[in-house]
Write a protein that holds these residues in place. Structure first.
Motif, PDB file in Angstrom:
ATOM      1  N   MET A  47     -59.046  25.196   8.225  1.00 20.73           N
ATOM      2  CA  MET A  47     -58.214  25.173   6.967  1.00 20.73           C
ATOM      3  C   MET A  47     -58.774  26.056   5.919  1.00 20.73           C
ATOM      4  O   MET A  47     -60.026  26.338   5.753  1.00 20.73           O
ATOM      5  CB  MET A  47     -58.220  23.698   6.191  1.00 20.73           C
ATOM      6  N   VAL A  48     -57.867  26.974   5.258  1.00 14.44           N
ATOM      7  CA  VAL A  48     -58.383  27.486   4.068  1.00 14.44           C
ATOM      8  C   VAL A  48     -57.205  27.364   2.771  1.00 14.44           C
ATOM      9  O   VAL A  48     -56.173  26.865   3.312  1.00 14.44           O
ATOM     10  CB  VAL A  48     -58.258  29.103   4.357  1.00 14.44           C
ATOM     11  N   LYS A  49     -57.964  27.843   1.703  1.00 18.65           N
ATOM     12  CA  LYS A  49     -56.869  27.660   0.631  1.00 18.65           C
ATOM     13  C   LYS A  49     -56.275  29.036   0.306  1.00 18.65           C
ATOM     14  O   LYS A  49     -56.991  29.925   0.338  1.00 18.65           O
ATOM     15  CB  LYS A  49     -57.853  27.376  -0.725  1.00 18.65           C
ATOM     16  N   LYS A  50     -54.921  28.841   0.305  1.00 13.76           N
ATOM     17  CA  LYS A  50     -54.043  30.154   0.201  1.00 13.76           C
ATOM     18  C   LYS A  50     -52.572  29.632  -0.713  1.00 13.76           C
ATOM     19  O   LYS A  50     -52.108  28.496  -0.406  1.00 13.76           O
ATOM     20  CB  LYS A  50     -53.942  30.770   1.330  1.00 13.76           C
ATOM     21  N   GLN A  53     -52.467  26.068  -1.893  1.00 14.52           N
ATOM     22  CA  GLN A  53     -52.345  25.171  -0.946  1.00 14.52           C
ATOM     23  C   GLN A  53     -53.216  25.192   0.300  1.00 14.52           C
ATOM     24  O   GLN A  53     -53.913  26.091   0.414  1.00 14.52           O
ATOM     25  CB  GLN A  53     -50.944  24.887  -0.474  1.00 14.52           C
ATOM     26  N   THR A  54     -53.306  24.081   0.980  1.00 15.32           N
ATOM     27  CA  THR A  54     -54.242  24.331   2.331  1.00 15.32           C
ATOM     28  C   THR A  54     -53.260  24.811   3.420  1.00 15.32           C
ATOM     29  O   THR A  54     -52.291  24.271   3.515  1.00 15.32           O
ATOM     30  CB  THR A  54     -54.835  23.047   2.759  1.00 15.32           C
TER      31      THR A  54
END
Length: 209
Positions: A47-50, A53-54
């Protein structure tokens, strides 16, 4: 007396800036499709934040390098206005039957005439919100797309203009990987646009009674 605050207006995005935004969207869009449709194991993603949102992106090094090479070329084609459509086709590994085609049409916004006032620049928050809605639609597509019964693989197709510079070692002419007429259902997805580009998305999937 308190100092007056100056209001700020967004600046029009450059061609390169728009190409980078579109390329980045394709990166996260492809990753989201591959995760949601189970083309790669869920453990291969993190998971990354972009876009506020995730989102899930691959940590499979071979896949990551492959997508980076593909998207680097797509970015170059965007800069020259040479690419008109990208397709991510999901194929049954053993039978090579096309099960889904995720289609992204790319158009360059027409310039305004000399006499017409240019439209105001589009705020970054607005096109990021549009991208979020497309990614959420991809996630929610699980509610209407058929489940795959067999292992799958994928291919990325790029439709370019005749004048496009196409590296022969990376890209070859290929079958469009279409789904037979009468066995295809289509669902139009949302679109997003910058000051320069507009992306229209849809998914076609194999459907048999």
């Amino acid at each position: 007396m308190a100092p007056m605050k100056q209001s700020r207006t967004p600046q029009a995005i450059s061609l390169k800036g728009s190409c980078d935004i579109v390329t980045e969207f394709f990166k996260y869009g492809v990753n989201t499709i591959l995760f949601q449709r189970g083309v790669y194991p869920s453990d291969d993603f993190h998971m990354v934040k972009k876009y506020g949102q995730t989102v899930l992106v691959t940590q499979d090094l071979a896949l990551e390098n492959y997508l980076d090479r593909i998207l680097k070329q797509v970015n170059e084609w965007l800069l020259t206005g040479s690419v008109t459509q990208l397709v991510l086709a999901i194929i049954a590994r053993d039978t090579r039957i096309t099960l889904e085609r995720w289609v992204f049409d790319i158009t360059v916004n027409a310039p305004t005439s000399d006499s017409a006032a240019p439209p105001p620049p589009k705020p970054e928050a607005e096109f990021q919100s549009e991208i979020r809605r497309i990614l959420k639609q991809i996630v929610s597509s699980e509610t209407f797309l058929p489940n795959f019964e067999d292992p799958t693989v994928f291919n990325i197709l790029a439709y370019t203009k005749q004048s496009a510079d196409v590296p022969a070692e990376e890209w070859v002419d290929t079958d469009p990987l279409a789904i037979e007429a009468g066995k295809s259902q289509q669902v139009k997805l949302r679109s997003f646009s910058t000051d320069v580009h507009r992306i229209e998305a849809m998914v076609a999937y194999r459907y048999e009674e």
